[in-house]
Design a protein around this motif. Sequence first.
Motif, mmCIF file in Angstrom:
data_model
loop_
_atom_site.group_PDB
_atom_site.id
_atom_site.type_symbol
_atom_site.label_atom_id
_atom_site.label_comp_id
_atom_site.label_asym_id
_atom_site.label_seq_id
_atom_site.Cartn_x
_atom_site.Cartn_y
_atom_site.Cartn_z
ATOM 1 N N TYR A 178 58.045 63.240 60.519
ATOM 2 C CA TYR A 178 57.284 63.298 59.270
ATOM 3 C C TYR A 178 57.472 64.650 58.597
ATOM 4 O O TYR A 178 57.616 65.670 59.274
ATOM 5 C CB TYR A 178 55.800 63.057 59.558
ATOM 6 C CG TYR A 178 55.571 61.747 60.273
ATOM 7 C CD1 TYR A 178 55.560 60.546 59.571
ATOM 8 C CD2 TYR A 178 55.423 61.699 61.660
ATOM 9 C CE1 TYR A 178 55.394 59.329 60.234
ATOM 10 C CE2 TYR A 178 55.255 60.494 62.328
ATOM 11 C CZ TYR A 178 55.246 59.321 61.603
ATOM 12 O OH TYR A 178 55.093 58.121 62.270
ATOM 13 N N TRP A 179 57.469 64.607 57.264
ATOM 14 C CA TRP A 179 57.582 65.819 56.446
ATOM 15 C C TRP A 179 56.289 65.972 55.652
ATOM 16 O O TRP A 179 55.804 65.011 55.058
ATOM 17 C CB TRP A 179 58.776 65.713 55.488
ATOM 18 C CG TRP A 179 60.112 65.666 56.171
ATOM 19 C CD1 TRP A 179 60.475 64.868 57.216
ATOM 20 C CD2 TRP A 179 61.263 66.465 55.870
ATOM 21 N NE1 TRP A 179 61.782 65.118 57.574
ATOM 22 C CE2 TRP A 179 62.295 66.080 56.764
ATOM 23 C CE3 TRP A 179 61.534 67.453 54.914
ATOM 24 C CZ2 TRP A 179 63.561 66.661 56.732
ATOM 25 C CZ3 TRP A 179 62.802 68.026 54.889
ATOM 26 C CH2 TRP A 179 63.792 67.642 55.791
ATOM 27 N N ARG A 180 55.753 67.179 55.640
ATOM 28 C CA ARG A 180 54.502 67.472 54.935
ATOM 29 C C ARG A 180 54.706 68.645 53.977
ATOM 30 O O ARG A 180 55.618 69.447 54.168
ATOM 31 C CB ARG A 180 53.420 67.851 55.960
ATOM 32 C CG ARG A 180 53.021 66.727 56.891
ATOM 33 C CD ARG A 180 52.574 67.228 58.260
ATOM 34 N NE ARG A 180 51.589 68.274 58.256
ATOM 35 C CZ ARG A 180 50.265 68.070 58.334
ATOM 36 N NH1 ARG A 180 49.809 66.843 58.437
ATOM 37 N NH2 ARG A 180 49.438 69.089 58.336
ATOM 38 N N CYS A 181 53.828 68.748 53.035
ATOM 39 C CA CYS A 181 53.938 69.819 52.038
ATOM 40 C C CYS A 181 52.520 70.335 51.780
ATOM 41 O O CYS A 181 51.921 70.019 50.765
ATOM 42 C CB CYS A 181 54.564 69.228 50.768
ATOM 43 S SG CYS A 181 55.324 70.445 49.698
ATOM 44 N N PRO A 182 51.973 71.128 52.722
ATOM 45 C CA PRO A 182 50.555 71.500 52.637
ATOM 46 C C PRO A 182 50.244 72.415 51.458
ATOM 47 O O PRO A 182 49.090 72.506 51.040
ATOM 48 C CB PRO A 182 50.287 72.206 53.965
ATOM 49 C CG PRO A 182 51.620 72.669 54.432
ATOM 50 C CD PRO A 182 52.630 71.686 53.906
ATOM 51 N N SER A 183 51.245 73.106 50.948
ATOM 52 C CA SER A 183 51.061 73.855 49.707
ATOM 53 C C SER A 183 52.398 73.848 48.976
ATOM 54 O O SER A 183 53.446 73.684 49.599
ATOM 55 C CB SER A 183 50.585 75.287 49.994
ATOM 56 O OG SER A 183 51.543 75.979 50.758
ATOM 57 N N PRO A 184 52.392 73.999 47.654
ATOM 58 C CA PRO A 184 53.650 73.928 46.915
ATOM 59 C C PRO A 184 54.632 74.957 47.479
ATOM 60 O O PRO A 184 54.244 76.063 47.835
ATOM 61 C CB PRO A 184 53.239 74.284 45.480
ATOM 62 C CG PRO A 184 51.786 73.983 45.407
ATOM 63 C CD PRO A 184 51.232 74.254 46.768
ATOM 64 N N GLU A 185 55.867 74.585 47.566
ATOM 65 C CA GLU A 185 56.945 75.449 48.056
ATOM 66 C C GLU A 185 56.961 75.614 49.572
ATOM 67 O O GLU A 185 57.853 76.257 50.114
ATOM 68 C CB GLU A 185 56.919 76.843 47.398
ATOM 69 C CG GLU A 185 57.038 76.741 45.874
ATOM 70 C CD GLU A 185 56.996 78.097 45.181
ATOM 71 O OE1 GLU A 185 56.932 79.122 45.874
ATOM 72 O OE2 GLU A 185 57.036 78.104 43.930
ATOM 73 N N ARG A 186 55.947 75.024 50.274
ATOM 74 C CA ARG A 186 55.959 75.156 51.735
ATOM 75 C C ARG A 186 56.102 73.778 52.373
ATOM 76 O O ARG A 186 55.387 72.850 52.010
ATOM 77 C CB ARG A 186 54.674 75.832 52.206
ATOM 78 C CG ARG A 186 54.790 76.298 53.627
ATOM 79 C CD ARG A 186 53.702 77.274 54.034
ATOM 80 N NE ARG A 186 53.194 76.848 55.327
ATOM 81 C CZ ARG A 186 51.961 76.466 55.562
ATOM 82 N NH1 ARG A 186 51.051 76.490 54.610
ATOM 83 N NH2 ARG A 186 51.612 76.057 56.771
ATOM 84 N N VAL A 187 57.012 73.677 53.325
ATOM 85 C CA VAL A 187 57.307 72.392 53.968
ATOM 86 C C VAL A 187 57.088 72.526 55.467
ATOM 87 O O VAL A 187 57.431 73.560 56.063
ATOM 88 C CB VAL A 187 58.779 71.975 53.720
ATOM 89 C CG1 VAL A 187 59.056 70.600 54.282
ATOM 90 C CG2 VAL A 187 59.087 72.003 52.237
ATOM 91 N N GLU A 188 56.511 71.478 56.059
ATOM 92 C CA GLU A 188 56.348 71.408 57.510
ATOM 93 C C GLU A 188 57.000 70.105 57.991
ATOM 94 O O GLU A 188 56.772 69.051 57.382
ATOM 95 C CB GLU A 188 54.878 71.347 57.897
ATOM 96 C CG GLU A 188 54.069 72.571 57.537
ATOM 97 C CD GLU A 188 52.611 72.441 57.967
ATOM 98 O OE1 GLU A 188 51.924 73.468 57.966
ATOM 99 O OE2 GLU A 188 52.166 71.319 58.299
ATOM 100 N N VAL A 189 57.748 70.192 59.064
ATOM 101 C CA VAL A 189 58.441 69.007 59.579
ATOM 102 C C VAL A 189 58.161 68.878 61.074
ATOM 103 O O VAL A 189 58.232 69.874 61.809
ATOM 104 C CB VAL A 189 59.956 69.112 59.311
ATOM 105 C CG1 VAL A 189 60.694 67.922 59.909
ATOM 106 C CG2 VAL A 189 60.228 69.196 57.811
ATOM 107 N N VAL A 190 57.836 67.662 61.501
ATOM 108 C CA VAL A 190 57.651 67.363 62.930
ATOM 109 C C VAL A 190 58.615 66.241 63.296
ATOM 110 O O VAL A 190 58.615 65.190 62.661
ATOM 111 C CB VAL A 190 56.194 66.967 63.263
ATOM 112 C CG1 VAL A 190 55.280 68.180 63.202
ATOM 113 C CG2 VAL A 190 55.661 65.865 62.352
ATOM 114 N N LEU A 191 59.446 66.504 64.305
ATOM 115 C CA LEU A 191 60.490 65.545 64.662
ATOM 116 C C LEU A 191 60.527 65.280 66.164
ATOM 117 O O LEU A 191 60.270 66.182 66.968
ATOM 118 C CB LEU A 191 61.873 66.075 64.261
ATOM 119 C CG LEU A 191 62.152 66.292 62.785
ATOM 120 C CD1 LEU A 191 63.566 66.819 62.610
ATOM 121 C CD2 LEU A 191 61.962 65.014 62.003
#
Lengths: 166, 166
Positions: free
Chosen positions: B77-90
């Motif tokens: 899953y890919w998340r975007c908790p704030s603009p310009e910041r990305v978090e990915v869990v694989l």
Amino acid sequence: MHLVPKTVTSALHADLAPLAFLLGRWAGEGEGEYPTIESFRYGEEVTFSHVGKAFLAYAQRSWSLEDGQPLHAETGYWRCPSPERVEVVLAHPTGHVELAEGSVTGTALTLSSSSVAGTRSAKRVDELVRHVDVAGARLSYELRMAAVSQPLAVHLRGLLRRVAGP
Amino acid sequence: MHLVPKTVTSALHADLAPLAFLLGRWAGEGEGEYPTIESFRYGEEVTFSHVGKAFLAYAQRSWSLEDGQPLHAETGYWRCPSPERVEVVLAHPTGHVELAEGSVTGTALTLSSSSVAGTRSAKRVDELVRHVDVAGARLSYELRMAAVSQPLAVHLRGLLRRVAGP
């Protein structure tokens, strides 16, 4: 040149024989609870599939029984590096990844997380313990969780039926 | 009682607007290399989808261009908790889980693993750095890896085209 993947008709990898009882698509209902939340019921679908390699692909999704809206999901792979030993790697849309290891005895499994890690924006989850028990076309499970400063406690229980064969 | 999930026609969650350019199904080819292996080429398919919640579901699979047999896969899953910041869990079928965080600038992303953990039977992987660049219907990426005692080095480069819309 194979510009599209081969349609998989492979035999199950020999390492996975102890997990063959999981294969297929399962659907049913579950109940969630935790000291910090209201209890809730959910619909759920779980799929275990393979491509002939030494892992099962796993996908889960749940939804509200009231309005059909999506609730949780999780996805990952199950491995069986030696008979009776299971390794599971999962990603959760809550921003967590889970490494779990455990044992398989007949058609029952117990898995304990060796690591649960979260992104910066994820809530803290310390431990997940999963029991899965398959009897023919019925799969029941219980998930216990230690999270957000609570000790290990029952979080989810579900009962699924196999709705598509392996 | 909703015994099946709602067919999703939801709007994209507002948090995901910066990642909307990833949505769809992408297919193409890539090339793999590493100091410890022979170089190889592969076919690949990547899908980014959503259900109206604050995450993109991601699935990847690759196959041999010679015989169509499955090679790697990864899911998460890919998340975007704030603009310009990305978090990915694989999760990877090699027995690894990956937490990655990074930035999005326009339609380009850079992600560095904050944690790569493996099951007891998995090979050691220390770090993964991913660059993704989308230009219209073309997605190019590079993955660098530090693993099995090697320093960070290019492992994969691919070029995909969007074959189904968001």
